[in-house]
Scaffold this motif. Structure first.
Motif, PDB file in Angstrom:
ATOM      1  N   UNK A  35      79.430  85.575  59.014  1.00 56.71           N
ATOM      2  CA  UNK A  35      78.842  86.781  58.454  1.00 56.71           C
ATOM      3  C   UNK A  35      77.915  86.380  57.312  1.00 56.71           C
ATOM      4  N   UNK A  36      76.807  87.110  57.151  1.00 53.16           N
ATOM      5  CA  UNK A  36      75.841  86.756  56.109  1.00 53.16           C
ATOM      6  C   UNK A  36      76.167  87.448  54.788  1.00 53.16           C
ATOM      7  N   UNK A  37      75.241  87.324  53.842  1.00 54.84           N
ATOM      8  CA  UNK A  37      75.465  87.892  52.515  1.00 54.84           C
ATOM      9  C   UNK A  37      75.573  89.405  52.516  1.00 54.84           C
ATOM     10  N   UNK A  38      75.063  90.089  53.543  1.00 53.71           N
ATOM     11  CA  UNK A  38      75.159  91.541  53.648  1.00 53.71           C
ATOM     12  C   UNK A  38      76.432  91.975  54.365  1.00 53.71           C
ATOM     13  N   UNK A  39      77.232  90.990  54.786  1.00 56.95           N
ATOM     14  CA  UNK A  39      78.454  91.327  55.516  1.00 56.95           C
ATOM     15  C   UNK A  39      78.219  91.570  57.000  1.00 56.95           C
ATOM     16  N   UNK A  40      77.017  91.287  57.493  1.00 60.31           N
ATOM     17  CA  UNK A  40      76.713  91.510  58.910  1.00 60.31           C
ATOM     18  C   UNK A  40      77.201  90.334  59.756  1.00 60.31           C
ATOM     19  N   UNK A  41      77.686  90.652  60.946  1.00 59.91           N
ATOM     20  CA  UNK A  41      78.081  89.613  61.894  1.00 59.91           C
ATOM     21  C   UNK A  41      76.815  89.009  62.500  1.00 59.91           C
ATOM     22  N   UNK A  42      76.544  87.761  62.174  1.00 59.85           N
ATOM     23  CA  UNK A  42      75.295  87.139  62.612  1.00 59.85           C
ATOM     24  C   UNK A  42      75.522  86.002  63.623  1.00 59.85           C
ATOM     25  N   UNK A  43      76.762  85.565  63.773  1.00 56.39           N
ATOM     26  CA  UNK A  43      77.011  84.471  64.735  1.00 56.39           C
ATOM     27  C   UNK A  43      78.472  84.496  65.152  1.00 56.39           C
TER      28      UNK A  43
END
Length: 610
Positions: free
Chosen positions: A339-347
């Motif tokens: 998860x990235x800095x925005x809390x989004x699932x990116x991988x």
């Protein structure tokens, strides 16, 4: 009756030796001719001083057995560098060799040692051997066909000059003896020809057939190797458990086309990796040694082919759609969620890590291109580290694995953020992380941070975002190979062995039986045998045939063992000749014996004659 044989197979008489005449095979006319289809060695013959004469002489040398053997030896020597020096079919090995040996690599490159099998000098030897075999096979085949169609040659005038000889007198008529001889020889699968009361027989044609088969098989081997080289194509693919592959160029991790086989010739098929079975020795000196590697798959051929279950293991490839699929290696792929800095699932995926030792301590990288930072701007993430299926940590080796199985899996990573360089257009290795434009995450004290994660654990990154180690999957690496000449090479190799056995163990031989009225009454029976090479078999066979003739043509008890032929200048009784073996009393026994004893083969001294 007695049987004589010269121990060295030389059928020259004493007078012949004194006169320097040729051996019996060359001095018996048609009877001793064409026992082989081997061409005459003309290397010592001087050609005529014309262009045509020199061309004819060079052609004869090229198609001679001696030159063919020399070329075959040169071909085997020329293939040695191709086995010892990396070839351009594996460019990575060539690059490593060039880097490790910068002094000799330019010389090797100029000599074509990095592509031996396609180099001009190797091709020249190959083509010359090809032409030599073709020029040898064609005339020998026609000559052999002519021998098969021809009748066995008539008996020579003096059978006593043959290496094996026997004679006796009988009261049977010459016609009865000839018919009995023909029947006996036909029963032994000899080809026979009857002229008057003389029978000529020949056997062992399969020797020359085996010789020709061996040469034709060598020719087939050369064609098979050429087809394999021209149409050989290989491609590699790494597949994670649950993933699949379809046979097209975009699916390959690497692909090496052949001269006559490229991407447009790929056959439609595919397969999925369902699971991977591995087994290792757990105790003893072989601890950690692999006992079983098997990839379980289901595959299909064509665009909508029926799915079929199958398995691929080491040294047991699977034939799919006419291509062979080999299992090359296997390893582990940690499943991670980022998860990235925005809390989004990116991988979220399984990432193959490459083994570095026998215990499958593996290295790998994770690249996340779509991550953004807390400020909402692009801030790509990169991770590099080690996966250990049986994790251990010490001050000498650091994090490593102590056994190849998943006893205590752990993932040890370093984390980076910034620009991965994926948009630069420069190809990148998926198993390497370019940190030129990346910054490693640091803790509050400014020290680079790393983390060892067990399955289920999450790493909260200092700059925001997280990585969770969800589990482990297995991956397997396969090679898809197209080699069209393998079947031809295999069949040719088997035929070469079969032909060689025939040419070594079958003896070409001729036997003649002559029955003529004797000077003192009755019939004089003479048997003579000639073989291509020295062997006691011809004398033994001659004795067996004599035994078969005795019931029809019994020996006269009061007859001498053999006559003297005044027409033969080298006949026994001359002042320079030793006594002939067949003029001595034979093995008949006393004159009043009702049944003569069977003939006993005997061996004379080198100059003796029957």
């Amino acid at each position: 009756m007695s049987i004589t044989q010269k121990p060295d197979g030389d059928a020259r008489t004493t007078a012949d030796r004194a006169a320097g005449q040729e051996p019996a095979e060359e001095g018996l006319g048609a009877a001793g001719a064409q026992l082989s289809t081997q061409p005459v060695d003309s290397l010592a013959q001087v050609p005529s001083l014309t262009v045509l004469g020199w061309l004819r002489w060079m052609w004869r040398q090229l198609t001679s057995m001696r030159v063919a053997l020399i070329l075959l030896f040169l071909l085997s020597l020329a293939a040695i560098p191709g086995s010892l020096i990396p070839q351009r079919s594996d460019q990575l090995k060539v690059d490593r060799f060039t880097k490790a040996h910068p002094d000799v690599s330019p010389l090797y490159d100029r000599l074509g040692l990095f592509h031996v099998y396609s180099s001009p000098w190797f091709s020249a030897i190959y083509i010359l051997l090809f032409v030599s075999l073709a020029g040898c096979i064609v005339p020998r085949s026609w000559q052999f066909v002519g021998q098969l169609r021809a009748r066995p040659p008539a008996a020579p005038r003096h059978l006593t000059r043959l290496p094996a000889y026997s004679t006796w007198r009988t009261d049977a008529s010459p016609e009865q003896v000839a018919e009995a001889a023909r029947t006996a020889l036909r029963g032994r699968r000899f080809r026979t020809s009857v002229t008057g009361t003389s029978v000529a027989a020949e056997k062992g044609y399969l020797r020359e057939a085996g010789n020709l088969l061996f040469h034709v098989a060598l020719f087939g081997l050369l064609i098979g190797f050429a087809l394999t080289s021209l149409e050989k194509a290989e491609g590699g693919k790494l597949i994670v458990e649950g993933g699949g592959f379809t046979n097209n160029l975009t699916q390959y991790d690497d692909f090496s086309p052949g001269t006559w086989y490229g991407a447009d010739d790929l056959k439609p098929f595919g397969f999925d990796l369902d699971s991977f079975d591995d087994k290792y020795a757990t105790s003893g000196p072989e601890r950690g040694t692999a006992l079983k590697f098997q990839a379980n798959i289901h595959y299909w051929t064509g665009a909508v082919g029926k799915e079929t279950k199958g398995s691929i293991s080491v040294n047991h490839p699977l034939n799919i759609g006419g291509e062979k699929v080999y299992l090359i290696s296997h390893g582990y792929a940690p499943v991670v969620t980022v998860k990235d800095g925005q809390g989004n699932l990116v991988y979220q995926d399984a990432v193959p890590f490459l083994p570095q030792d026998a215990n499958l301590t593996s290295t790998g990288v994770i690249k996340v291109e779509t991550a953004v930072g807390k400020n909402g701007k692009s801030d790509q993430l990169g991770f590099s580290g080690i996966f250990a299926p049986s994790f251990a940590l010490d001050s000498v080796q650091g994090p490593h694995s102590v056994f190849p199985t998943l006893a205590n899996p752990a993932l040890v990573l370093n984390a980076y953020h910034g620009d991965l360089g994926m948009a630069s257009g420069i190809p990148q290795n998926v198993y390497q992380l370019d940190t030129q434009h990346l910054t490693q995450f640091k803790d509050a004290k400014g020290q680079p941070v790393s983390k060892a994660l067990a399955v289920g654990q999450t790493w909260q990154l200092p700059g925001g975002g997280s990585l969770t180690f969800d589990g482990v999957k297995t991956w397997a690496s396969f090679t898809v190979s197209h080699q069209s000449g393998n079947v031809l090479a295999l069949v040719s190799g088997f035929c070469a062995i079969l032909g060689l056995m025939g040419s070594l163990f079958i003896q070409r031989r001729r036997i003649w039986v002559r029955a003529v009225p004797g000077a003192g009454g009755g019939t004089l029976v003479e048997l003579g045998g000639l073989g291509r090479s020295e062997s006691a078999r011809i004398a033994d066979e001659l004795g067996d045939i004599g035994l078969q003739l005795l019931p029809t043509a019994p020996m006269k008890p009061d007859s001498p063992a053999g006559p003297a032929d005044p027409a033969d200048p080298a006949e026994p009784g001359g002042p320079d000749d030793p006594p002939a073996a067949d003029t001595a009393p034979g093995p008949e026994g006393p004159e009043d014996s009702p049944d003569p004893a069977p003939p006993t083969p005997q061996t004379n001294d080198e100059g003796a004659r029957a």
